[in-house]
Design a protein around this motif. Structure first.
Motif, mmCIF file in Angstrom:
data_model
loop_
_atom_site.group_PDB
_atom_site.id
_atom_site.type_symbol
_atom_site.label_atom_id
_atom_site.label_comp_id
_atom_site.label_asym_id
_atom_site.label_seq_id
_atom_site.Cartn_x
_atom_site.Cartn_y
_atom_site.Cartn_z
ATOM 1 N N ASP A 146 43.828 33.391 28.935
ATOM 2 C CA ASP A 146 43.488 34.931 28.769
ATOM 3 C C ASP A 146 42.715 34.789 27.660
ATOM 4 O O ASP A 146 43.462 35.758 26.763
ATOM 5 C CB ASP A 146 45.163 35.514 28.503
ATOM 6 C CG ASP A 146 45.823 35.954 29.039
ATOM 7 O OD1 ASP A 146 45.260 36.832 29.919
ATOM 8 O OD2 ASP A 146 47.642 35.827 29.503
ATOM 9 N N ILE B 258 36.536 35.333 32.407
ATOM 10 C CA ILE B 258 38.327 35.562 33.046
ATOM 11 C C ILE B 258 38.345 35.090 34.566
ATOM 12 O O ILE B 258 39.220 34.641 35.263
ATOM 13 C CB ILE B 258 38.063 37.223 32.149
ATOM 14 C CG1 ILE B 258 38.084 36.999 30.822
ATOM 15 C CG2 ILE B 258 39.644 37.442 33.199
ATOM 16 C CD1 ILE B 258 38.393 38.674 29.981
ATOM 17 N N ARG C 49 40.794 32.852 36.573
ATOM 18 C CA ARG C 49 41.367 33.559 37.495
ATOM 19 C C ARG C 49 41.767 33.143 39.193
ATOM 20 O O ARG C 49 42.176 32.758 39.554
ATOM 21 C CB ARG C 49 42.233 34.923 37.151
ATOM 22 C CG ARG C 49 41.994 35.304 36.097
ATOM 23 C CD ARG C 49 42.556 37.125 35.889
ATOM 24 N NE ARG C 49 43.381 37.447 36.666
ATOM 25 C CZ ARG C 49 44.666 37.558 36.276
ATOM 26 N NH1 ARG C 49 45.228 37.212 35.058
ATOM 27 N NH2 ARG C 49 45.440 38.268 37.123
#
Length: 545
Positions: free
Chosen positions: A199, A207, A211
């Motif tokens: 985060d 991002i 992930r």
């Protein structure tokens, strides 16, 4: 002072409006260099990188010589993002010569050298810079990435640790440390690092990358409960790489019923993954209750194979194009108004439902069906060569870069197989393989190229050829996926800690295939020796099937 609407748009991150305002301003004052730079920035922030690159180049051409180093730095950063590493290196070097203490440019220079495998040059420059800036966290981070690229994750960890000691909020260093832990098989430490920084990024591309990498490492550890939800990051939502689909029907999601629903399923990602995730389709058809309710969109070269595998379904070729920075996928001949669907999905959307654990994989799942006449054609050709077992091999991917090359066994390590006199070696290598074939011939090794087939594009015929061979042997790519999905004897030489293994020693997606993994990325010769031993056992078995 520039027009307030333009600066306000930039401050608000409204890049489309900033672009429009900058273009209007430049139409009146084309020599306003500051606004031209705003235009380049607005294009870059909209991920229209080639246009931004051209705008920066145009800006430099309008400026006096020597050009301002800050604008050259902007251009170097874009060249790096566009994978133009030779140009990026030259541009970063210009900045470093103009500003010897510009650590961001020094780091960029080393990173561009790393991507070209100029490891010694990158390390030398970083050592000099660290002599003057020993407290700079980012220099230690980049040094770690270079050393890790040299297949030394143990040493790389030391440098990432130092980067994080100096700056605990260096999320790039924490991410790269997680990569090094994963390469050493320490998945718990790897996941701990990923979750600590997952985060911490603001850029949508970063991002999505973190992930998706976290999902893949969780799959390596067999933690599918963590992995499959995070695997949604493969869509790269909100980035320039997000693919947009033309459907008006709602998208299917886990938990929604499939029973008697008209469903469109699109393949996704690379060609090998299209075949891999195609193993989910029999489960989908079972829950639909009627194969004729299924519409499929696949890579054009796979249409005939999927049409034969699922004869009651309607199969379309997908086409992907980029327009104005937006990637869209369409399907030849498909019109939702003429062929309504109740819902649509991407192939891997079904992983969490049908492959929630490694135990959910079926024991038999070959689904591709090559043309029987073409299998017989290739068997007849192979039989005319000699009476030895026929082994089809391939050794590399068309996509080569610093990252991918580490995960393929070097061609030199194939000598242990090529020098055998009890097999006939058939080349299945697509693309330009002249250098390797010439090198093998110079050593007296014979590799036969099958006639009348394009090994890259004739995938239906390639599937038939693999079924006619005694063995298909190579890395995890489109060819070995096709062979395994058709039930042909397939040995896959895969990298250690490959997520598709899901923590298993066998290949769960293709249970009939055999997986060979090195202990680490420096021991390809050892894994090739094991392949050689397994081949001897196969050939010498009393009854070869």
């Amino acid at each position: 002072m520039k027009p307030d609407p333009l600066t306000d748009s930039i401050a608000a991150g409204d890049w489309a409006r900033a672009e429009a305002l900058a273009r209007v301003h430049l139409s009146l004052k084309p020599d306003d260099m500051e606004v031209r730079r705003y235009l380049a920035l607005a294009l870059e922030r909209q991920n229209r990188l080639p246009e931004a690159f051209d705008t920066y180049q145009d800006l430099l051409a309008r400026l006096s010589s020597p050009p301002p180093s800050d604008i050259v730095h902007d251009l170097a950063r874009l060249a790096f993002r566009l994978d133009q590493m030779d140009m990026a290196e030259k541009l970063y070097r210009f900045v470093v010569q103009a500003e010897p203490d510009n650590v961001a440019a020094i780091a960029g220079l080393a990173a561009s050298q790393r991507q070209q495998m100029k490891y010694d040059a990158a390390i030398g420059g970083l050592k000099i810079a660290l002599g003057s800036h020993p407290e700079d966290s980012e220099l230690w981070n980049v040094l770690g990435t270079v050393v890790n690229a040299k297949n030394d994750p143990h040493t790389a960890l030391t440098f990432f640790d130092e980067a994080l000691r100096l700056d605990p909020d260096n999320h790039q260093a924490r991410f790269h440390r997680g990569i090094a832990h994963a390469e050493l098989g320490d998945f718990d430490s790897s996941l701990s690092d990923f979750f600590a920084c997952i985060d911490g990024f603001s850029d949508p591309s970063n991002i999505a990358s973190v992930r998706l990498t976290t999902a893949q490492i969780a799959l390596c550890a067999g933690k599918t409960d963590i992995a499959w939800p995070l695997y949604e990051a493969r869509h790269k939502t909100g980035t320039a790489m997000e693919v947009h689909y033309p459907f008006t029907a709602p998208r299917w999601h886990p938990g929604k019923s499939l029973t008697e629903k008209r469903l469109f399923v699109s393949a996704e990602q690379g060609l090998g993954d299209e075949i891999l995730f195609g193993t989910l389709l029999p489960d989908v058809i079972r829950d639909l209750g009627d194969e004729s309710l299924l519409r499929l969109g696949v890579e054009p070269r796979l249409v005939s194979l999927f049409a034969r595998a699922f004869p009651k379904a309607k199969v379309y070729a997908h086409r992907t194009r980029r327009e104005d920075g937006r990637i869209s996928r369409h399907f030849d001949g498909f019109d939702e108004a003429q062929t309504p669907v109740d819902q649509w999905a991407l192939m891997a959307d079904f992983c969490a439902t049908y492959r929630s654990t490694p135990a959910d994989f079926p024991a038999h799942n070959a689904y591709l069906k090559p043309d029987p006449a073409r299998i017989e054609h290739w068997r007849a050709w192979l039989n005319r060569l000699d009476n030895r077992p026929k082994v089809g091999i391939l050794w590399k991917s068309l996509k080569t870069d610093i990252i991918r090359e580490r995960y393929y066994s070097p061609f030199d390590d194939w000598e242990i197989l090529l020098k055998r006199d009890d097999i006939t070696v058939i080349s299945l290598q697509y693309g330009d393989a002249r250098a390797e074939l010439d090198a093998a011939a110079a050593c007296g090794f014979k590799i036969i190229t099958p006639p009348g087939i394009d090994l890259k594009d004739d995938l239906d015929d390639l599937c038939a050829l693999t079924c006619a061979l005694d063995l298909t042997l190579g890395p995890a790519n489109a060819t070995t996926n096709i062979a395994a999905a058709a039930g042909a004897r397939t040995w896959i030489i895969t990298s250690p800690n490959n997520w598709v293994q899901m923590g298993q020693v066998h290949h769960p997606w293709y249970p009939a295939a055999t997986a060979f993994m090195p202990h680490d990325l420096t021991s390809w010769d050892e894994v090739m020796a094991r392949v050689d031993q397994a081949l001897s056992k196969l050939i010498n078995a009393p009854y070869r099937d």
